[in-house]
Design a protein around this motif. Sequence first.
Motif, PDB file in Angstrom:
ATOM      1  N   ASP A  61       0.872  -1.178   0.000  1.00  0.00           N
ATOM      2  CA  ASP A  61       0.000   0.000   0.000  1.00  0.00           C
ATOM      3  C   ASP A  61       0.911   1.232   0.000  1.00  0.00           C
ATOM      4  O   ASP A  61       1.661   1.466   0.951  1.00  0.00           O
ATOM      5  CB  ASP A  61      -0.886  -0.011   1.243  1.00  0.00           C
ATOM      6  CG  ASP A  61      -1.900   1.128   1.232  1.00  0.00           C
ATOM      7  OD1 ASP A  61      -1.767   2.040   0.392  1.00  0.00           O
ATOM      8  OD2 ASP A  61      -2.819   1.097   2.074  1.00  0.00           O
ATOM      9  N   ALA A  63       0.152   4.507  -0.116  1.00  0.00           N
ATOM     10  CA  ALA A  63      -0.403   5.809   0.272  1.00  0.00           C
ATOM     11  C   ALA A  63       0.588   6.605   1.128  1.00  0.00           C
ATOM     12  O   ALA A  63       0.919   7.757   0.810  1.00  0.00           O
ATOM     13  CB  ALA A  63      -1.731   5.617   1.006  1.00  0.00           C
ATOM     14  N   ASP A  64       1.072   6.026   2.222  1.00  0.00           N
ATOM     15  CA  ASP A  64       2.000   6.747   3.102  1.00  0.00           C
ATOM     16  C   ASP A  64       3.349   6.999   2.418  1.00  0.00           C
ATOM     17  O   ASP A  64       3.974   8.034   2.618  1.00  0.00           O
ATOM     18  CB  ASP A  64       2.222   5.965   4.402  1.00  0.00           C
ATOM     19  CG  ASP A  64       0.967   5.956   5.271  1.00  0.00           C
ATOM     20  OD1 ASP A  64       0.105   6.842   5.082  1.00  0.00           O
ATOM     21  OD2 ASP A  64       0.855   5.057   6.128  1.00  0.00           O
ATOM     22  N   ASN A  66       3.888   7.423  -0.830  1.00  0.00           N
ATOM     23  CA  ASN A  66       3.730   8.519  -1.799  1.00  0.00           C
ATOM     24  C   ASN A  66       3.651   9.874  -1.103  1.00  0.00           C
ATOM     25  O   ASN A  66       4.179  10.868  -1.605  1.00  0.00           O
ATOM     26  CB  ASN A  66       2.499   8.284  -2.672  1.00  0.00           C
ATOM     27  CG  ASN A  66       2.740   7.204  -3.710  1.00  0.00           C
ATOM     28  OD1 ASN A  66       3.875   6.944  -4.105  1.00  0.00           O
ATOM     29  ND2 ASN A  66       1.677   6.551  -4.144  1.00  0.00           N
ATOM     30  N   ARG A  67       2.982   9.888   0.070  1.00  0.00           N
ATOM     31  CA  ARG A  67       2.921  11.155   0.829  1.00  0.00           C
ATOM     32  C   ARG A  67       4.320  11.593   1.250  1.00  0.00           C
ATOM     33  O   ARG A  67       4.702  12.751   1.094  1.00  0.00           O
ATOM     34  CB  ARG A  67       2.029  10.991   2.068  1.00  0.00           C
ATOM     35  CG  ARG A  67       0.607  11.490   1.849  1.00  0.00           C
ATOM     36  CD  ARG A  67      -0.153  11.581   3.163  1.00  0.00           C
ATOM     37  NE  ARG A  67      -0.374  10.269   3.767  1.00  0.00           N
ATOM     38  CZ  ARG A  67      -1.389   9.470   3.442  1.00  0.00           C
ATOM     39  NH1 ARG A  67      -2.272   9.850   2.548  1.00  0.00           N
ATOM     40  NH2 ARG A  67      -1.529   8.296   4.027  1.00  0.00           N
ATOM     41  N   ARG A  89      -6.265  -1.261  -2.482  1.00  0.00           N
ATOM     42  CA  ARG A  89      -7.148  -0.101  -2.651  1.00  0.00           C
ATOM     43  C   ARG A  89      -7.770  -0.097  -4.054  1.00  0.00           C
ATOM     44  O   ARG A  89      -7.805   0.924  -4.742  1.00  0.00           O
ATOM     45  CB  ARG A  89      -6.421   1.214  -2.383  1.00  0.00           C
ATOM     46  CG  ARG A  89      -5.984   1.393  -0.932  1.00  0.00           C
ATOM     47  CD  ARG A  89      -5.347   2.759  -0.742  1.00  0.00           C
ATOM     48  NE  ARG A  89      -4.642   2.846   0.512  1.00  0.00           N
ATOM     49  CZ  ARG A  89      -5.139   3.438   1.596  1.00  0.00           C
ATOM     50  NH1 ARG A  89      -6.323   3.988   1.578  1.00  0.00           N
ATOM     51  NH2 ARG A  89      -4.412   3.486   2.695  1.00  0.00           N
TER      52      ARG A  89
END
Length: 119
Positions: A61, A63-64, A66-67, A89
């Motif tokens: 995953d 998300a974190d 990419n942030r 996702r």
Amino acid sequence: MGLPAYGCYDLATAGDGADAPVLLYDVDPRTLAPDLAQLEATMREGAAAVVVAHFYGCPVDLADINRAAATHGTVVIEDAAQALGGTVRDRQPGVKAPLRSSASGAAKPDRGSAVLSSP
Ligand SMILES: Cc1ncc(COP(=O)(O)O)c(C=O)c1O
């Protein structure tokens, strides 16, 4: 360049071929996902790009990750050579990545090496 400390020979040789200093980060032994704190440390230490591999069909995953990459101006390269059609996702690993690699090896699902970029 940030690379997973666990991985295959091809990842290390790609870093070497790019003549980029290699900074290693650990992966979680249970999920094989990057240790986010160590991955972010490679970004702080100046990695222009980090490679995140979806090992053994276990999608990471992002998300974190990419942030964190957006904060540090680091490019995330998804290595989807072993992604095997999994989803996370509701998307396949690598599909919306700025840069994604696939593999040509006979045992790989993609059957054709490529580096793909999203517009
Ligand atoms: C995670 C990973 N990345 C990259 C590669 C390189 O793939 P190829 O040499 O088939 O393009 C492999 C091959 O085993 C791999 O497992």
